[in-house]
Write a protein that holds these residues in place. Structure first.
Motif, short mmCIF file in Angstrom:
data_model
loop_
_atom_site.label_atom_id
_atom_site.label_comp_id
_atom_site.label_asym_id
_atom_site.label_seq_id
_atom_site.Cartn_x
_atom_site.Cartn_y
_atom_site.Cartn_z
N GLU A 66 0.75 -1.37 -0.03
CA GLU A 66 0.24 0.38 -0.05
C GLU A 66 0.88 1.20 0.27
O GLU A 66 0.65 2.43 -0.54
CB GLU A 66 -0.72 0.34 1.53
CG GLU A 66 -1.90 -1.38 0.85
CD GLU A 66 -1.89 -2.41 1.88
OE1 GLU A 66 -0.57 -2.37 1.88
OE2 GLU A 66 -2.61 -3.10 1.87
N CYS A 105 0.53 3.46 -2.88
CA CYS A 105 0.79 5.46 -2.74
C CYS A 105 2.36 6.16 -2.41
O CYS A 105 2.30 7.70 -3.58
CB CYS A 105 0.74 6.03 -1.35
SG CYS A 105 0.54 7.25 -0.62
N THR A 164 -2.15 8.41 7.47
CA THR A 164 -3.27 9.05 7.89
C THR A 164 -3.00 10.38 7.58
O THR A 164 -3.66 11.16 7.12
CB THR A 164 -4.35 9.53 8.76
OG1 THR A 164 -5.41 7.88 9.22
CG2 THR A 164 -5.77 10.05 9.52
N CYS A 197 -2.99 10.93 3.99
CA CYS A 197 -4.16 11.25 3.42
C CYS A 197 -4.38 12.37 2.98
O CYS A 197 -4.85 13.22 2.00
CB CYS A 197 -4.57 9.69 3.44
SG CYS A 197 -6.15 9.77 2.74
N SER A 252 -6.61 4.12 1.47
CA SER A 252 -7.67 3.94 2.13
C SER A 252 -8.10 2.88 3.29
O SER A 252 -8.38 3.05 4.60
CB SER A 252 -8.34 4.34 1.23
OG SER A 252 -8.67 3.14 0.46
N ARG A 253 -7.68 1.76 2.20
CA ARG A 253 -7.61 1.19 4.29
C ARG A 253 -7.09 0.47 4.83
O ARG A 253 -7.30 0.82 6.30
CB ARG A 253 -7.26 -0.86 3.11
CG ARG A 253 -7.37 -2.03 3.68
CD ARG A 253 -7.03 -3.08 3.42
NE ARG A 253 -5.92 -2.99 3.59
CZ ARG A 253 -5.31 -3.78 4.19
NH1 ARG A 253 -5.58 -4.28 5.61
NH2 ARG A 253 -3.36 -3.44 3.89
N LEU A 254 -5.55 1.24 4.89
CA LEU A 254 -4.92 1.66 6.41
C LEU A 254 -5.27 2.52 6.80
O LEU A 254 -5.07 2.69 7.94
CB LEU A 254 -3.11 2.03 5.63
CG LEU A 254 -2.76 1.08 4.87
CD1 LEU A 254 -1.20 1.30 4.81
CD2 LEU A 254 -3.11 -0.23 5.48
N TYR A 295 -8.19 3.47 7.16
CA TYR A 295 -9.74 3.14 8.04
C TYR A 295 -9.47 2.10 8.78
O TYR A 295 -9.75 1.96 10.20
CB TYR A 295 -10.46 1.87 6.96
CG TYR A 295 -11.41 1.05 7.33
CD1 TYR A 295 -13.06 1.95 7.89
CD2 TYR A 295 -11.48 -0.10 7.90
CE1 TYR A 295 -13.85 1.13 8.15
CE2 TYR A 295 -12.33 -0.68 7.72
CZ TYR A 295 -14.15 -0.35 8.81
OH TYR A 295 -15.31 -0.66 9.12
N LYS A 296 -8.24 1.19 8.92
CA LYS A 296 -7.61 0.29 10.37
C LYS A 296 -7.47 1.29 11.33
O LYS A 296 -7.79 1.52 12.15
CB LYS A 296 -6.52 -0.10 9.58
CG LYS A 296 -7.38 -0.93 8.75
CD LYS A 296 -8.36 -2.36 9.88
CE LYS A 296 -8.31 -3.82 8.84
NZ LYS A 296 -9.27 -4.39 9.35
N GLN A 299 -10.28 2.60 13.19
CA GLN A 299 -10.66 2.15 13.74
C GLN A 299 -10.38 1.66 15.15
O GLN A 299 -10.67 2.20 16.04
CB GLN A 299 -11.41 0.60 12.82
CG GLN A 299 -11.96 -0.06 12.22
CD GLN A 299 -11.76 -1.13 11.46
OE1 GLN A 299 -10.73 -2.16 11.44
NE2 GLN A 299 -12.97 -1.61 11.67
#
Length: 499
Positions: A297, A301, A361, A364, A476-478, A480-481, A484
């Motif tokens: 990932e 990026c 994050t 991003c 995006s997946r990282l 989201y984790k 969480q």
């Protein structure tokens, strides 16, 4: 009455022998990679001198001129397709760099780092000088300059995996976003110095814009041969602790390393020598490095983040010269503001990611903010000098911040993953994969800019904005984790761990 110890001596003796060696290695590796980037920058400064608006240049009285439009240009860049030819030169370097990077990490694991870096810097200095000597030898062959760029790109791949592996040998788990952000400013410092040095000679004898940086990186190669210490054990220093913070319950300070450690046993504190745990040092396979969570990932990026950064690196001076109508030296000096912003952006990205524990994050958010800022820079960035300066600083910080964070702190986090057990030889391969994938984007960006720019600079900026958005999507997946974790659904830790 006996006088107290001098304050300066007290300061010196307050640091252990290990700390002085670690500081020295940090300074040396900073200097080495500054020289690598310093020698890459001249081509972007010289472009606006190789192809100029000759109608505004005073014609020498003793020169028989048959073409008032291209008489002052340097063939073969005197043609209408000069931007495409510049793109070819950039791509020769960057494609060779991207391909060579995947192999460089493998070589860096198996060869002595001191020899590897020394030979790499000496060879890079040679080919950088050969490009500049084309001015004095009156060479007008595109093939000559393309060959030199290819060879220089291959030699430049010796730098990044080797310096990261060396830092990994000395600092291990002590690497964190802020410190790595400061250390990674060598990229921007090298770009700034390269621009300023090349700018001194570009209008009078552009060959010296390459020869002087070439001599500088060759000199640092000699310095590396005589002074680089690859591992703490070579000078009887204490090896760093590579275990996870979560396992040990403590964090090893970056520059603090003592030969003794305080330990608690049955409620009593005792002081005893640190037991050095022998870690496995086998070289990790390419597929094994790819299987580490987060490598793919962040690599993808970085591909798009580096595409944007290197497009600015190679084309910003020409853009400023064409749009703002600056002279070559003035455009080169103005472009350094982008790198000044990059220094601040890299440090801020490290600080924020340390505090929040969200590497992905942080990257991003900065990439998302960079997209509209690039649009504004292209739209209003040239209206006044103050606006140009401000927009270059902001864009530089937002573009280079994620790039710096991924290539340093993120690589360090991945390099201390439990499957590696702090193996710095594996870190060299992981770093090469991440930076090698990013270098594919670094090759594509300038190439696309050379193809697209004849249709208008607006289209180049639309391409850069699209690349920023794509870079965000791969994280995006990282993200989201990490979100969480902040919401309490999964354990939250500082820095990037397994996702």
């Amino acid at each position: 009455m006996k006088s107290s110890l001098a304050p300066g001596i007290r300061l010196i003796t307050s640091f252990s022998r290990d700390s002085w060696y670690r500081s020295f290695i940090l300074f040396l590796t900073f200097l080495f990679y500054t020289a690598y980037h310093l020698s890459r920058k001249p081509i972007s400064i010289v472009k606006s001198q190789l192809h100029r608006n000759c109608s505004t240049v005073v014609q020498p009285s003793d020169l028989n001129i048959t073409n008032n439009v291209t008489w002052c240009d340097w063939a073969p860049f005197d043609q209408d397709n000069y931007q495409t030819l510049f793109g070819v030169l950039d791509n020769c370097f960057l494609v060779a760099y991207a391909i060579g990077m995947f192999f460089s990490g493998i070589f860096g694991e198996r060869l002595p780092l001191r020899y590897y870096l020394s030979v790499g810097m000496l060879s890079s200095g040679l080919f950088t000088c050969l490009f500049g000597l084309g001015f004095y030898w009156n060479i007008h062959s595109l093939g000559y300059y393309a060959f030199v760029q290819v060879m220089n790109g291959l030699m430049q791949t010796t730098g990044w995996p080797a310096v990261v592996a060396c830092v990994g040998n000395w600092f291990g788990k002590g690497k964190r976003g802020f410190i790595m952000g400061v250390w990674n400013s060598h990229t921007s410092v090298g770009n700034i110095l390269g621009s300023l040095i090349a700018g001194v000679f570009v209008s009078s004898a552009w060959g010296m814009s390459f020869i002087v940086p070439g001599l500088i990186i060759a000199s640092t190669g000699i310095l590396c041969f005589f002074f680089l210490v690859e591992k703490p054990e070579d000078v009887n220093c204490t090896p760093p602790q590579h275990h996870s913070d979560q396992e040990n319950g403590e964090t090893e300070p970056l520059l603090q390393n003592s030969a003794h450690a305080d330990r608690t046993a049955n409620g009593a504190i005792s002081t005893e020598p640190v037991e050095v745990v022998e870690e496995h040092t086998e070289a990790i396979s390419f597929c094994g490095a790819l299987s580490i969570p987060g490598v793919v990932e962040f690599s993808l990026c970085l591909l798009f983040a580096k595409l944007v950064s290197y497009t600015f690196l190679y084309w910003l001076p020409l853009y400023i010269s064409n749009v703002a109508h600056f002279e070559a030296k003035e455009a080169g000096d103005m472009s350094t503001l982008f790198d000044v912003g990059g220094i601040v952006g890299g440090i801020m990205a490290g600080l924020v990611s340390d505090y929040t524990g969200g590497r992905a994050t942080t990257c991003c958010v900065m990439l998302l903010a960079a997209a509209p800022m690039l649009f504004l820079y292209n739209s209003i960035g040239q209206r006044s000098l103050g606006t140009t300066i401000g927009m270059l600083l902001v864009c530089g910080g937002l573009v280079n911040g994620p790039y710096a964070l991924i290539t340093t702190a993120v690589s360090a986090d991945l390099g201390t993953h439990e499957s590696l057990r702090g193996n710095s030889r594996a870190l060299s391969t992981v770093t090469a994969i991440i930076d090698g994938t990013g270098s594919i984007g670094a090759a594509l960006g300038p190439l696309l800019a050379g193809v697209i720019s004849p249709t208008g600079w607006n289209n180049v900026f639309y391409m850069l904005i699209s690349a920023d958005v794509l870079a965000c999507l791969f994280l995006s997946r990282l993200v989201y984790k990490e979100a969480q974790g902040w919401c309490g659904r999964v354990p939250r830790v500082r820095g990037f761990k397994e996702i």
